[in-house]
Design an enzyme around this catalytic site. Structure first.
Site, PDB file in Angstrom:
ATOM      1  N   ASP A  52     -82.052  10.907 -60.527  1.00 53.09           N
ATOM      2  CA  ASP A  52     -81.927   9.533 -61.142  1.00 53.09           C
ATOM      3  C   ASP A  52     -82.464  10.024 -62.291  1.00 53.09           C
ATOM      4  O   ASP A  52     -83.189  10.284 -62.772  1.00 53.09           O
ATOM      5  CB  ASP A  52     -83.274   8.071 -61.067  1.00 53.09           C
ATOM      6  N   ASP A  56     -82.873   3.487 -62.575  1.00 57.03           N
ATOM      7  CA  ASP A  56     -83.189   2.202 -61.624  1.00 57.03           C
ATOM      8  C   ASP A  56     -84.004   2.591 -60.410  1.00 57.03           C
ATOM      9  O   ASP A  56     -83.177   2.243 -59.767  1.00 57.03           O
ATOM     10  CB  ASP A  56     -81.952   2.180 -61.516  1.00 57.03           C
ATOM     11  N   ASP A  60     -78.521   9.008 -59.510  1.00 57.65           N
ATOM     12  CA  ASP A  60     -76.760   9.205 -59.887  1.00 57.65           C
ATOM     13  C   ASP A  60     -76.715  10.949 -60.360  1.00 57.65           C
ATOM     14  O   ASP A  60     -76.844  11.510 -60.296  1.00 57.65           O
ATOM     15  CB  ASP A  60     -77.104   8.162 -60.788  1.00 57.65           C
ATOM     16  N   ASP A 129     -67.619  13.530 -49.275  1.00 62.05           N
ATOM     17  CA  ASP A 129     -67.358  13.032 -48.521  1.00 62.05           C
ATOM     18  C   ASP A 129     -65.685  12.075 -48.199  1.00 62.05           C
ATOM     19  O   ASP A 129     -66.204  10.839 -48.625  1.00 62.05           O
ATOM     20  CB  ASP A 129     -68.898  12.143 -47.917  1.00 62.05           C
ATOM     21  N   ASP A 231     -66.130  12.075 -42.550  1.00 56.58           N
ATOM     22  CA  ASP A 231     -66.767  11.762 -41.631  1.00 56.58           C
ATOM     23  C   ASP A 231     -66.657  11.119 -40.665  1.00 56.58           C
ATOM     24  O   ASP A 231     -65.062  10.082 -40.496  1.00 56.58           O
ATOM     25  CB  ASP A 231     -66.988  10.308 -43.028  1.00 56.58           C
ATOM     26  N   GLU A 289     -66.502  16.302 -38.877  1.00 57.03           N
ATOM     27  CA  GLU A 289     -67.543  16.382 -39.023  1.00 57.03           C
ATOM     28  C   GLU A 289     -67.233  15.292 -37.574  1.00 57.03           C
ATOM     29  O   GLU A 289     -66.989  14.509 -36.556  1.00 57.03           O
ATOM     30  CB  GLU A 289     -68.439  14.905 -39.702  1.00 57.03           C
ATOM     31  N   HIS A 356     -78.039  14.860 -43.979  1.00 56.37           N
ATOM     32  CA  HIS A 356     -78.607  13.086 -44.374  1.00 56.37           C
ATOM     33  C   HIS A 356     -78.946  12.492 -43.572  1.00 56.37           C
ATOM     34  O   HIS A 356     -79.635  11.337 -42.740  1.00 56.37           O
ATOM     35  CB  HIS A 356     -77.577  12.923 -45.254  1.00 56.37           C
ATOM     36  N   ASP A 357     -78.239  12.735 -41.537  1.00 61.33           N
ATOM     37  CA  ASP A 357     -78.589  12.223 -40.530  1.00 61.33           C
ATOM     38  C   ASP A 357     -79.634  13.169 -39.846  1.00 61.33           C
ATOM     39  O   ASP A 357     -79.869  13.080 -38.145  1.00 61.33           O
ATOM     40  CB  ASP A 357     -77.161  11.952 -40.006  1.00 61.33           C
TER      41      ASP A 357
HETATM   42  C1  GLC Z   1     -71.865   9.633 -40.436  1.00 61.48           C
HETATM   43  C2  GLC Z   1     -72.702   9.959 -40.974  1.00 61.48           C
HETATM   44  C3  GLC Z   1     -73.674   8.931 -41.354  1.00 61.48           C
HETATM   45  C4  GLC Z   1     -73.050   7.663 -40.698  1.00 61.48           C
HETATM   46  C5  GLC Z   1     -72.233   7.196 -39.891  1.00 61.48           C
HETATM   47  C6  GLC Z   1     -71.281   6.435 -39.764  1.00 61.48           C
HETATM   48  O1  GLC Z   1     -72.182   9.903 -39.446  1.00 61.48           O
HETATM   49  O2  GLC Z   1     -72.762  11.459 -42.084  1.00 61.48           O
HETATM   50  O3  GLC Z   1     -74.560   8.749 -41.902  1.00 61.48           O
HETATM   51  O4  GLC Z   1     -73.899   6.702 -40.510  1.00 61.48           O
HETATM   52  O5  GLC Z   1     -70.841   8.426 -40.202  1.00 61.48           O
HETATM   53  O6  GLC Z   1     -70.525   6.439 -40.874  1.00 61.48           O
END
Ligand code: GLC
Length: 583
Positions: A52, A56, A60, A129, A231, A289, A356-357
């Site tokens: 950041d 905030d 960013d 993404d 995605d 993905e 991140h998932d």
């Molecule tokens: C993908 C992303 C995930 C998101 C989902 C819906 O799996 O990696 O973070 O919640 O798609 O967009």
């Protein structure tokens, strides 16, 4: 004279023999097969949590710019940036309300342009993404679409008129009642959302929608970005006659994909996208993905002859279970080996243990106790960097960040976790057990702010962070590791160098060794006569292995223990990792 003639004849045959030997070598990399994205190390940034710059509490773009020299110092080649487009943030940016704008929390388009320029200056590529299975319900298309049944945007989404009765059941990833249809009174109809109610699915059967998406992709490619991570891409095609599907079928990812992914026009759409956009930017890389429910299905996305995408990113190896102790290493090795078997001659895979998932890599596949955290983080990165395919590192894994393990639901921000908790609460389920399970499995474990130093909030922000910083930032942080030559961070840098210096680790053939060994993952990589063996102990116990050949004549290229003597008696210390070059 005769002697001289004999000598010439002998020389002729000798040179013939050496030519044949030369040709017999397995030359795996043809120049047409070499691609930058096969050689690259990719680093994923989750922008909300990275750095950041304005206090905030939200990461960013300027924050990322301030850390580009850090990224460069890792040796990585490309950044995959999770979404930074305008969004109401129901799903942290994976719900886009304007594909050509930057979310204010993250900065401006001028900041973005500067980011791209500064990255390219440092020879770092940028992969964006692209979330086009669905948009946000606050996107102008959806606002129009829901306003009336004859609006020009109506068919940009899937609608089921209520007079036809309740729509056939469809499962949703995030919805409270796991129901992907949401009723909207404005036009007395239901719309489809595989993810949250604020993420209506886009209707790819509509050519006007597809054209809009291709234009958006061209907009970013024309800015000079280097590719896309597509995605939820295996879900874009749906049968819009909506045949009945069995109810409550989704026990695991493979079932989700079987019923909801790989729709009837999926590959037709991808091929069109390739023709209309990607073929015009031949250097750009695209990764899907999700890539179907088998190696063969994944190949369809990336077989060069099919002219679709470049890299497959499948889930079998991360969706296998909660911890390697539970699902077992033999099963785990088998997944990578099965995929490699199908991909050995064409197509290309992504190698990753986290994103991140997912929970943190070391908490799932290694051991995050103080005793083993660093050593097992190093071992896991050794695997990612030496397995055949393009390695991905999720930000923070290079310093061995671990699961935060929240105690209360209030600590969670994630739409998935919160909705599932609500659902269970309404059903009178065991909330304590749910929260305990989330400590190991929640994707928010991987989203806590990056731990830069030992100052307040780990140096991530001077404000109040949007998600709690893991309190262990006082001792797990990048600054402390910079100073320690044996840190996880400095080992990561060495790993990248070893991979770069050895094309065999990029292009070389992969052979699994010691298949049934439940503790040690070992494999051979081979290219043009060069052989590298990797041996990895996935347990906290001393473990022996049997490669089937001697490694006496070999040289250690890198090891995660300061002195890897144990390799001599075919035994590895806890979480030991060794990269050996065979002579
Ligand atoms: C993908 C992303 C995930 C998101 C989902 C819906 O799996 O990696 O973070 O919640 O798609 O967009």
């Amino acid at each position: 004279m005769i002697k001289k003639q004999l000598l010439l004849i002998a020389l002729f045959f000798a040179s013939l023999a050496s030519m044949t030997a030369q040709e017999n070598k397995t030359t795996i990399v043809k120049s047409s097969d070499a691609k930058w994205w096969k050689e690259a190390v990719i680093y994923q940034i989750y922008p909300r949590s990275f750095k950041d710059s304005d206090g905030d509490g939200i990461g960013d773009i300027k924050g990322i710019i301030s850390k580009l020299d850090y990224l460069k110092s890792l040796g990585i080649d490309a950044v995959w940036l999770s979404p930074i487009y305008d969004s109401p943030n129901d799903d942290n940016g994976y719900d886009i309300s304007n594909y050509r704008e930057i979310l204010k929390d993250f900065g401006t388009m001028a900041d973005f342009d500067l980011l791209l320029k500064e990255m390219h200056k440092r020879n770092i590529k940028l992969i964006m993404d692209m979330v086009v299975n669905h948009s946000s319900d606050e996107h102008e298309w959806f606002k129009q679409s829901k306003s009336s049944r004859d609006n020009k945007y109506r068919d940009y989404y899937y609608w089921w008129p209520a007079e036809k009765g309740t729509p056939p059941y469809r499962w949703s990833f995030f919805d409270v009642k796991s129901n992907a249809w949401k009723y909207d009174a404005t036009t007395n109809a239901y719309y489809l959302h595989y993810f949250s109610q604020k993420q209506p699915d886009l209707n790819w059967n509509n050519p006007a929608l597809r054209k809009e998406i291709y234009d958006i992709m061209a907009f970013w490619l024309n800015k000079g970005i280097d590719g896309f991570r597509m995605d939820a891409f295996q879900f874009i095609s749906k049968d819009d006659t909506f045949p009945e599907l069995p109810k409550e079928i989704v026990k695991n990812t493979l079932e989700i994909i079987k019923f909801y992914g790989n729709g009837p026009r999926l590959h037709e759409h991808i091929q069109e996208m390739n023709r209309e956009v990607l073929s015009k930017y031949p250097d750009a890389m695209t990764v899907s993905e999700g890539a179907g429910d088998s190696p063969e299905a994944a190949m369809k996305f990336v077989d060069p002859a099919r002219k679709e995408l470049n890299l497959a990113y499948h889930f079998e190896s991360v969706d296998i279970g909660n911890h390697v102790r539970e699902f077992g290493l033999v099963k785990y090795k088998d997944i990578f080996s099965r995929y490699d078997e199908v991909f050995k001659d064409k197509g290309w895979l992504s190698i990753f243990l986290a994103n991140h998932d997912q929970p943190r890599m070391v908490s799932k596949f290694g051991n995050d106790t103080p005793q083993f955290r660093a050593i097992s983080s190093k071992m896991l990165s050794t695997f990612v960097m030496t397995m055949r395919g393009t390695p991905y590192n999720f930000n923070g894994d290079e310093i061995g960040m671990v699961n935060i393990r929240f105690d209360k639901i209030e600590d969670y921000n994630d739409v998935d976790t919160r909705n599932k908790y609500e659902e269970l609460k309404n059903a009178g389920g065991d909330l304590h057990a749910f929260l305990e399970n989330k400590k190991q499995t929640s994707r928010e474990n991987g989203r806590t702010p990056f731990q830069w130093n030992a100052r307040a909030n780990g140096g991530f922000t001077t404000g109040k962070p949007w998600l709690k910083v893991n309190p262990n930032y006082t001792f797990i942080n990048a600054e402390a590791q910079e100073k320690d030559p044996n840190s996880v961070l400095n080992y990561y840098r060495k790993l990248v160098k070893v991979r770069k210096a050895n094309p065999v680790l990029q292009y070389g053939k992969y052979t699994l060794l010691d298949r049934e060994n439940p503790n040690v993952f070992s494999y051979l990589r081979e290219l043009d006569g060069k052989k590298i063996v990797i041996v990895l102990n996935f347990t906290e116990k001393e473990s022996s292995y049997n490669l089937g050949f001697s490694t006496e004549k070999s040289r250690i290229l890198l090891a995660n223990y300061p002195k890897s003597k144990s390799i001599k008696n075919n035994t590895l210390r806890p979480y030991e990792a060794v990269i050996l070059e065979l002579k």
